[in-house]
Design a protein around this motif. Structure first.
Motif, PDB file in Angstrom:
ATOM      1  N   PHE A 102       0.753  -1.199   0.054  1.00 21.74           N
ATOM      2  CA  PHE A 102       0.100   0.001   0.072  1.00 21.74           C
ATOM      3  C   PHE A 102       0.974   1.075  -0.097  1.00 21.74           C
ATOM      4  N   ARG A 103       0.443   2.118  -0.638  1.00 24.31           N
ATOM      5  CA  ARG A 103       1.156   3.534  -0.659  1.00 24.31           C
ATOM      6  C   ARG A 103       0.625   4.929  -1.106  1.00 24.31           C
ATOM      7  N   LEU A 104       0.673   5.750  -0.566  1.00 18.04           N
ATOM      8  CA  LEU A 104       0.028   7.134  -1.102  1.00 18.04           C
ATOM      9  C   LEU A 104       1.011   7.938  -1.361  1.00 18.04           C
ATOM     10  N   GLU A 105       0.925   8.425  -2.811  1.00 20.13           N
ATOM     11  CA  GLU A 105       1.868   9.106  -3.287  1.00 20.13           C
ATOM     12  C   GLU A 105       1.853  10.651  -3.107  1.00 20.13           C
ATOM     13  N   GLN A 106       2.842  11.690  -2.953  1.00 19.92           N
ATOM     14  CA  GLN A 106       2.635  13.136  -2.882  1.00 19.92           C
ATOM     15  C   GLN A 106       1.876  13.574  -4.267  1.00 19.92           C
ATOM     16  N   ILE A 160      -3.699  13.145  -7.335  1.00 22.25           N
ATOM     17  CA  ILE A 160      -3.251  12.253  -6.070  1.00 22.25           C
ATOM     18  C   ILE A 160      -3.242  10.730  -6.663  1.00 22.25           C
ATOM     19  N   GLN A 161      -2.209  10.042  -6.453  1.00 21.28           N
ATOM     20  CA  GLN A 161      -1.957   8.800  -6.872  1.00 21.28           C
ATOM     21  C   GLN A 161      -1.759   7.754  -5.696  1.00 21.28           C
ATOM     22  N   TYR A 182     -11.365  24.606  -7.062  1.00 21.45           N
ATOM     23  CA  TYR A 182     -11.496  25.834  -7.747  1.00 21.45           C
ATOM     24  C   TYR A 182     -12.164  26.720  -6.846  1.00 21.45           C
ATOM     25  N   SER A 183     -13.131  26.058  -5.988  1.00 18.49           N
ATOM     26  CA  SER A 183     -14.134  26.770  -5.195  1.00 18.49           C
ATOM     27  C   SER A 183     -13.435  27.026  -3.525  1.00 18.49           C
ATOM     28  N   TYR A 184     -12.066  26.471  -3.507  1.00 18.10           N
ATOM     29  CA  TYR A 184     -11.502  26.506  -2.238  1.00 18.10           C
ATOM     30  C   TYR A 184     -10.552  27.727  -1.968  1.00 18.10           C
ATOM     31  N   ALA A 185     -10.422  28.067  -0.535  1.00 24.39           N
ATOM     32  CA  ALA A 185      -9.424  29.160  -0.542  1.00 24.39           C
ATOM     33  C   ALA A 185      -7.903  28.517  -0.625  1.00 24.39           C
ATOM     34  N   SER A 186      -7.068  29.575  -0.811  1.00 26.20           N
ATOM     35  CA  SER A 186      -5.614  29.208  -0.860  1.00 26.20           C
ATOM     36  C   SER A 186      -5.312  28.621   0.809  1.00 26.20           C
ATOM     37  N   GLY A 187      -4.379  27.958   0.748  1.00 29.84           N
ATOM     38  CA  GLY A 187      -3.637  27.656   1.735  1.00 29.84           C
ATOM     39  C   GLY A 187      -3.359  25.939   2.014  1.00 29.84           C
ATOM     40  N   MET A 188      -2.962  25.508   3.226  1.00 26.90           N
ATOM     41  CA  MET A 188      -2.436  24.043   3.000  1.00 26.90           C
ATOM     42  C   MET A 188      -3.720  23.231   3.282  1.00 26.90           C
ATOM     43  N   TYR A 189      -3.784  21.801   2.899  1.00 27.55           N
ATOM     44  CA  TYR A 189      -4.771  21.021   3.001  1.00 27.55           C
ATOM     45  C   TYR A 189      -4.055  19.675   3.110  1.00 27.55           C
ATOM     46  N   ILE A 190      -4.943  18.745   4.027  1.00 26.37           N
ATOM     47  CA  ILE A 190      -4.256  17.567   4.096  1.00 26.37           C
ATOM     48  C   ILE A 190      -5.066  16.245   3.406  1.00 26.37           C
ATOM     49  N   TYR A 191      -4.706  15.262   3.050  1.00 26.06           N
ATOM     50  CA  TYR A 191      -5.442  14.334   2.294  1.00 26.06           C
ATOM     51  C   TYR A 191      -5.026  12.976   3.102  1.00 26.06           C
ATOM     52  N   ARG A 192      -6.139  12.135   3.244  1.00 23.10           N
ATOM     53  CA  ARG A 192      -5.843  11.118   3.912  1.00 23.10           C
ATOM     54  C   ARG A 192      -6.466   9.721   3.005  1.00 23.10           C
ATOM     55  N   SER A 233      -2.613   6.637   5.333  1.00 20.25           N
ATOM     56  CA  SER A 233      -1.508   7.430   5.204  1.00 20.25           C
ATOM     57  C   SER A 233      -2.059   9.047   5.049  1.00 20.25           C
ATOM     58  N   VAL A 234      -1.022   9.895   5.364  1.00 14.14           N
ATOM     59  CA  VAL A 234      -1.723  11.481   5.256  1.00 14.14           C
ATOM     60  C   VAL A 234      -0.443  12.158   4.867  1.00 14.14           C
ATOM     61  N   LYS A 235      -0.811  13.006   3.922  1.00 15.69           N
ATOM     62  CA  LYS A 235       0.082  14.137   3.132  1.00 15.69           C
ATOM     63  C   LYS A 235      -0.507  15.294   3.192  1.00 15.69           C
ATOM     64  N   LYS A 236       0.304  16.325   3.052  1.00 14.64           N
ATOM     65  CA  LYS A 236       0.178  17.808   2.749  1.00 14.64           C
ATOM     66  C   LYS A 236       0.021  18.354   1.462  1.00 14.64           C
TER      67      LYS A 236
END
Length: 214
Positions: free
Chosen positions: A130-134, A146-147, A188-198, A206-209
């Motif tokens: 299992f692997r979550l890529e950047q 996201i791969q 497109y409808s989101y504000a600039s900034g850091m997000y996290i995907y799990r 696995s979690v990445k920013k």
């Protein structure tokens, strides 16, 4: 009459004992090197054409996931006893179904009417872990890819959160077969900034920013 002998050399793929060649979905620039040998002692082989052909569809299924990057190559002249080589490169779609087989065929002809077909059988290998890529690109605006990969079938969820931990999007929430996967996230409808995907797949998590910059 000209006599040609087809010699095959395969690189960048692993050879199985049953002459089945293992390839990884999502790879690019794989190579097939075809060596054409003129075994005649007196006759010159001229206008030897080597071209990939599309195998017929089977049972209404889509064409295989192997994409040959050249349409045709020609060897103008092969002297008696001489060998010439041509190289074809091919890419594999990332969504190729793993542990399933496809074929690639090459038609070899010359101007005197000689013709022969060479068929290769490829097996799409499953990932080993299992692997979550950047995500890429990163930073991004407004969409990114996201791969991830699954060595076995699993219940998969892929969610996006803001920096405060609030869920903003569910990209995947379903059973998926083993393989190499990818999904697009459009912010497109989101504000600039850091997000996290799990990514959660069975017991794997696995979690990445990622950074959205508008």
């Amino acid at each position: 009459m000209n006599k040609l002998l087809l010699l095959i050399l395969i690189t960048t793929i692993t050879i199985h004992s049953q002459t089945i060649y293992e390839v990884q979905p999502g790879t690019k620039g794989n190579k097939i090197n075809l060596t054409i040998a003129n075994i005649s002692e007196i006759n010159v082989a001229e206008g030897v054409s080597i071209s990939p052909t599309k195998p017929p569809l089977r049972g209404g299924l889509k064409r295989n996931a192997i994409n040959i990057n050249q349409e045709e190559q020609t060897i103008e002249r092969i002297e008696p006893g001489e060998e010439k080589q041509v190289t074809f490169t091919f890419d594999i779609d990332r969504n190729a179904p793993v542990n399933r087989k496809d074929t690639v065929e090459f038609m070899i002809t010359d101007k005197n009417g000689m013709s022969m077909m060479k068929t290769f059988i490829f097996n799409y290998t499953a990932p080993k872990e299992f692997r979550l890529e950047q995500n890429y690109p990163n930073p991004f605006n407004p969409s990114t890819t996201i791969q991830y990969q699954l060595p076995a079938n699993a219940k998969v969820t892929l969610k996006v959160y803001d920096i405060l931990g609030s869920e903003v999007a569910t990209l995947i929430d379903k059973e998926q077969e083993a393989g190499y996967k990818e999904v697009q996230f459009n912010a497109y409808s989101y504000a600039s900034g850091m997000y996290i995907y799990r990514l959660t797949a069975g017991r794997f998590s696995s979690v990445k920013k990622m950074l959205l910059v508008k």
